[in-house]
Design an enzyme around this catalytic site. Structure first.
Site, PDB file in Angstrom:
ATOM      1  CD  GLU A   1      86.985 -13.441 -21.837  1.00 42.51           C
ATOM      2  OE1 GLU A   1      87.569 -14.259 -20.974  1.00 42.51           O
ATOM      3  OE2 GLU A   1      87.123 -12.237 -21.670  1.00 42.51           O
TER       4      GLU A   1
ATOM      5  CD  GLU B   1      83.778 -15.860 -18.542  1.00 45.88           C
ATOM      6  OE1 GLU B   1      82.806 -15.945 -19.164  1.00 45.88           O
ATOM      7  OE2 GLU B   1      84.820 -15.821 -19.224  1.00 45.88           O
TER       8      GLU B   1
HETATM    9  C1  3H9 Z   1      87.342 -17.493 -16.959  1.00 54.27           C
HETATM   10  O1  3H9 Z   1      87.679 -17.705 -17.724  1.00 54.27           O
HETATM   11  C2  3H9 Z   1      87.738 -15.806 -16.732  1.00 54.27           C
HETATM   12  C3  3H9 Z   1      88.022 -15.265 -17.759  1.00 54.27           C
HETATM   13  O2  3H9 Z   1      87.121 -14.720 -18.207  1.00 54.27           O
HETATM   14  C4  3H9 Z   1      89.054 -13.926 -17.439  1.00 54.27           C
HETATM   15  C5  3H9 Z   1      90.295 -14.309 -16.893  1.00 54.27           C
HETATM   16  C6  3H9 Z   1      91.002 -12.886 -16.585  1.00 54.27           C
HETATM   17  N1  3H9 Z   1      89.893 -24.012 -13.961  1.00 54.27           N
HETATM   18  O3  3H9 Z   1      83.856 -30.300 -14.257  1.00 54.27           O
HETATM   19  P1  3H9 Z   1      84.716 -31.583 -14.273  1.00 54.27           P
HETATM   20  C7  3H9 Z   1      88.668 -29.059 -13.366  1.00 54.27           C
HETATM   21  S1  3H9 Z   1      86.566 -17.987 -15.603  1.00 54.27           S
HETATM   22  C8  3H9 Z   1      90.392 -24.973 -13.457  1.00 54.27           C
HETATM   23  O4  3H9 Z   1      84.683 -32.582 -13.470  1.00 54.27           O
HETATM   24  P2  3H9 Z   1      83.365 -32.370 -17.073  1.00 54.27           P
HETATM   25  C9  3H9 Z   1      87.610 -29.160 -12.378  1.00 54.27           C
HETATM   26  O5  3H9 Z   1      87.941 -28.751 -11.179  1.00 54.27           O
HETATM   27  C10 3H9 Z   1      86.324 -19.735 -16.181  1.00 54.27           C
HETATM   28  N2  3H9 Z   1      90.059 -26.148 -13.262  1.00 54.27           N
HETATM   29  O6  3H9 Z   1      84.442 -32.003 -15.934  1.00 54.27           O
HETATM   30  C11 3H9 Z   1      88.096 -30.783 -12.570  1.00 54.27           C
HETATM   31  O7  3H9 Z   1      89.166 -31.095 -11.603  1.00 54.27           O
HETATM   32  P3  3H9 Z   1      89.633 -32.249 -10.822  1.00 54.27           P
HETATM   33  C12 3H9 Z   1      85.320 -19.872 -17.139  1.00 54.27           C
HETATM   34  C13 3H9 Z   1      89.043 -26.425 -13.895  1.00 54.27           C
HETATM   35  O8  3H9 Z   1      83.810 -33.077 -18.103  1.00 54.27           O
HETATM   36  C14 3H9 Z   1      88.468 -31.067 -14.005  1.00 54.27           C
HETATM   37  O9  3H9 Z   1      88.688 -30.014 -14.444  1.00 54.27           O
HETATM   38  N3  3H9 Z   1      85.143 -21.179 -17.316  1.00 54.27           N
HETATM   39  C15 3H9 Z   1      88.374 -25.587 -14.795  1.00 54.27           C
HETATM   40  O10 3H9 Z   1      82.161 -32.703 -16.292  1.00 54.27           O
HETATM   41  C16 3H9 Z   1      87.270 -31.670 -14.460  1.00 54.27           C
HETATM   42  O11 3H9 Z   1      86.277 -30.887 -14.326  1.00 54.27           O
HETATM   43  C17 3H9 Z   1      84.222 -22.192 -16.816  1.00 54.27           C
HETATM   44  O12 3H9 Z   1      83.624 -21.710 -15.781  1.00 54.27           O
HETATM   45  C18 3H9 Z   1      88.957 -24.360 -14.839  1.00 54.27           C
HETATM   46  N4  3H9 Z   1      88.339 -23.373 -15.894  1.00 54.27           N
HETATM   47  O13 3H9 Z   1      83.144 -30.625 -17.282  1.00 54.27           O
HETATM   48  C19 3H9 Z   1      84.378 -23.686 -17.061  1.00 54.27           C
HETATM   49  N5  3H9 Z   1      87.471 -26.350 -15.369  1.00 54.27           N
HETATM   50  O14 3H9 Z   1      89.620 -33.468 -11.801  1.00 54.27           O
HETATM   51  C20 3H9 Z   1      84.466 -24.378 -15.741  1.00 54.27           C
HETATM   52  C21 3H9 Z   1      87.280 -27.409 -14.914  1.00 54.27           C
HETATM   53  O15 3H9 Z   1      90.784 -32.128 -10.175  1.00 54.27           O
HETATM   54  N6  3H9 Z   1      84.249 -25.729 -15.918  1.00 54.27           N
HETATM   55  N7  3H9 Z   1      88.258 -27.627 -14.181  1.00 54.27           N
HETATM   56  O16 3H9 Z   1      88.277 -32.213 -10.067  1.00 54.27           O
HETATM   57  C22 3H9 Z   1      83.088 -26.580 -16.307  1.00 54.27           C
HETATM   58  O17 3H9 Z   1      82.123 -26.256 -16.850  1.00 54.27           O
HETATM   59  C23 3H9 Z   1      83.360 -27.911 -16.663  1.00 54.27           C
HETATM   60  O18 3H9 Z   1      84.468 -28.423 -15.770  1.00 54.27           O
HETATM   61  C24 3H9 Z   1      83.800 -28.437 -18.094  1.00 54.27           C
HETATM   62  C25 3H9 Z   1      84.040 -30.115 -18.139  1.00 54.27           C
HETATM   63  C26 3H9 Z   1      82.304 -28.182 -18.918  1.00 54.27           C
HETATM   64  C27 3H9 Z   1      85.041 -27.838 -18.646  1.00 54.27           C
END
Ligand code: 3H9
Length: 689
Positions: free
Chosen positions: A105, A125
């Protein structure tokens, strides 16, 4: 703490670089940093254009999910995106890694986007029960049109950089020279192209509305998909700012749903569960070959999992006939996968070339991990581990698939105390991907990290359990069965209870799960560990085992499974036994509502989950949740029983368990941790760390 956003100025271009590992999530500090850097760049007359980029493995992968539910902190992301878009100098986003959610975004609010060719871009999301809340629902349709925008938002699946370029989401691709390419482009760009002003995908209103109507008609009951479609409709019908207002309200509504809270809980629970303490100090040993001892259903399933992951397998089975049977089963599996189009003939054949089927126990010598998957027979497992101790190469991990095996006994007989673990998997149903790793005292951290890496190689979610009969998963399912048995005694039937749990959202009811896992192990454990005499003990499961009705594999358990058929019918002989049990106890039956049946089982999981955490068997309450979700199909959108319990207070949960205990004293043994938390006014989430 290091400042998460840096501003560099070079040749009239300002570079705003985000650095907030691991995924550059757009936390309050990052948003404040970008705001400050943007302000400084805009007020500097020497700066002609601005680049937003990120250091590390990815451009922001979204808003910081851990901040959701906390008090609002300025600037919020929608506002920041509006400021970027409103900038009076060109803003170019340099994208790499996984550009997701709020990260995308932010990029869509920039005037131009250039992506590294390996970038993945998505709006996931919906997987958190949310919608893009920082202008994404308004900007995406303007950039890529209603279809691609809705596909991205309703599936949450990322698209490739090439797809994004074709769709108009990014303006150009670059290789590893991304930063230089973007800086050079910034130096020569003067035009400002605001996404909010784009009209090309909004001109054919009738076609746009037809797509909206079509998509809306195909939606289920969840709130977020409906709100997404509403917002994308508003993108056509309302001016940009009014559409943003619709999105803001819709985002707040989604955020407040229990489903979003449950999905966000699950997101972190899964990641926490996989974080074993041993990962900090145990290295992963090479995993180049797997040995499997026993070619029953479990051994065959494990072999297929390994072959699918590209791991060579040596499977030892008794006698040539046994070997032939295993080959038939595995061959049939790959043939079916090929006919169903899940893999090519070449892939099916290639998988089989990695399989060595033999009767020679000594062939296990070269395996890095040896997995015992033998039938439950007195002394068989001990003899196997005795043999493995003599045969396995030094530092091979020796694992049992049994949740009930006495791990300390296997450590003793194998004389490899540092290498013995349990690797327990769950019913083979889509989405049930937990692998429990049972760790007795004295195991080398490297054996644990190697087992953990192995689970990940198989695409499983590793969850740790201390050594314990049933580990966490089978113990909880057995506890659910015992609780459900009290209902059977008083008038319910297994299929009614299972149906009540499925209508709650479980993939399986407790009796279906017991049938799939097999009743034999629990029965043998009960026989060797007799319970206190209890006038309300229902001996149904024991009598079924005595009759050889061990569940799915035996063709008969709580249900009868016809050969080659997927559906099952309640076992009428089992119902006969149940009726006899009731008669012998002089029970007058009554009926139960679905709600009563569900409460009995879910409160059992909460109470027993608290006991397992209190005893140090489960590492934390959210591991219990992850295990129920990924092992038995507890609805992920509810987070798990401990998260469900946290929707009230532990005091109220304790009160409900006490009432059940008063009605059925021998059926309920209240977990000390539940009492402690209630007394201290804490909830389970406080223990997740
Ligand atoms: C959003 O954006 C809302 C908006 O539209 C509006 C706002 C107003 N936040 O998965 P991994 C941490 S909603 C905080 O093991 P990978 C995760 O907890 C969001 N932390 O690695 C972990 O921490 P730790 C939309 C996050 O390489 C570490 O990063 N976005 C977030 O297998 C590594 O993660 C999503 O839904 C986050 N957003 O995969 C994306 N993302 O090391 C969600 C990750 O302490 N994330 N962490 O355990 C993912 O899909 C995967 O984490 C990603 C990396 C593909 C990025």
């Amino acid at each position: 703490m290091k400042h998460p956003v840096r501003l560099e100025r070079q040749n009239g271009v300002a570079l705003i670089a985000i650095e907030n590992p691991p995924v550059n999530a757009l936390s309050t500090a990052v948003r404040r940093g970008i705001l400050g850097a943007l302000g400084a760049a805009l007020s500097d007359d020497a700066i002609k254009a601005i680049v937003i980029a990120a250091n590390g493995k990815t451009f922001p992968a979204g808003a910081d999910i851990s901040e959701f539910g906390q008090p609002f902190a300025e600037p919020d992301l929608p506002e920041l995106c509006d400021l970027i878009e409103g900038a009076d100098k060109p803003v170019i986003a340099a994208l790499h890694g996984t550009v997701l959610g709020g990260g995308l975004e932010l990029a869509m609010a920039a005037h131009y986007r250039i992506a590294h060719e390996d970038t993945k871009l998505g709006l996931p999301e919906i997987k958190l029960g949310l919608l893009p809340g920082a202008g994404g629902t308004q900007r995406a349709p303007r950039l890529v049109g209603v279809d691609v925008a809705l596909d991205m938002m309703l599936t949450g699946a990322p698209i490739t950089a090439a797809h994004a370029q074709r769709a108009g989401l990014v303006d150009g691709l670059a290789g590893d020279d991304l930063r230089d390419v973007v800086k050079a482009l910034a130096a020569e760009t003067t035009d400002i192209r605001r996404t909010r002003d784009l009209r090309r995908h909004l001109t054919d209103g009738a076609a746009y509305m037809a797509r909206i109507t079509q998509r809306r008609a195909a939606l289920g009951k969840d709130v977020a998909p409906h709100k997404i479609v509403d917002c994308v409709e508003a993108a056509l019908l309302l001016p940009f700012d009014a559409g943003r207002q619709v999105e803001r309200t819709a985002f707040a509504e989604c955020l407040a749903t229990p489903r979003s809270a449950g999905l966000r809980h699950s997101f972190f629970a899964e990641r926490r569960a996989a974080k074993f303490a041993e990962l900090a100090h145990g290295h992963v040993r090479p995993i180049e070959g797997i040995g499997i001892l026993g070619g029953g259903a479990l051994g065959v399933r494990m072999a297929i999992n390994c072959l699918d992951a590209g791991l060579p397998v040596t499977l030892v089975e008794q006698g040539e006939a046994g070997v032939g049977l295993v080959l038939d089963r595995i061959g049939a599996h790959y043939q079916q996968a090929v006919s169903a189009g899940r893999m090519s003939e070449g892939q099916g054949a290639a998988a089989l070339t990695h399989l060595n089927l033999t009767t020679d126990f000594g062939s296990l010598r070269s395996a890095d991990i040896i997995i015992e998957a033998l039938p439950e027979q007195a002394g068989l497992r001990q003899a196997a581990f005795d043999g493995l101790g003599k045969t396995a190469k030094p530092r091979a991990v020796l694992a049992t698939t049994s949740a009930y095996a006495d791990l300390s006994e296997l450590q003793r007989v194998s004389t490899r105390a540092s290498e013995v673990v349990a690797l327990h998997s769950f019913p083979a149903l889509p989405g049930l991907d937990a692998m429990e790793i049972g760790v007795p005292a004295g195991v080398d951290p490297a054996a644990v990290t190697t087992a953990h890496a192995f689970a990940k190689m198989l695409g499983k979610l590793p969850i740790r359990s201390a050594a314990h009969p049933g580990l966490v998963g089978a113990y909880l399912m057995e506890a659910a069965r015992r609780a459900a048995d009290r209902l059977l005694l008083d008038g319910a039937t297994p299929d009614r209870i299972d149906a009540a749990m499925r209508s709650f959202g479980m993939a399986l009811g407790p009796y279906q799960a017991m049938d799939l896992m097999g009743l034999r192990q629990g029965w043998m454990h009960r026989k060797s560990h007799p319970h206190e005499p209890d006038p309300r003990y229902l001996a149904l499961a024991d009598r079924m085992c005595e009759a050889g009705w061990f569940g799915r594999e035996a063709g008969r358990g709580y249900y009868v499974y016809a050969e080659g058929e997927t559906h099952s019918v309640p076992n009428s002989d089992m119902l006969q036994l149940l009726a006899e049990e009731r008669r012998s106890k002089g029970i007058t039956t009554r009926s139960f509502t679905d709600r009563q049946m569900r409460d009995q089982i879910i409160l059992t999981w909460v109470n027993e989950g608290a006991r397992l955490v209190g005893n140090g068997i489960a590492t934390r309450p959210s591991d219990v949740d992850a295990l129920l979700v990924h092992g038995f199909g507890y609805p992920r959108g509810r987070g798990g029983p401990m998260q469900d319990a946290d929707q009230t207070t532990t005091f109220q949960i304790l009160r409900r368990v006490e009432i059940l205990h008063e009605a059925d004293p021998t059926g309920w043994d209240i977990a000390p941790l539940l009492r402690e938390l209630a007394a201290e006014r804490q909830n389970f989430g406080d223990l997740n760390g």
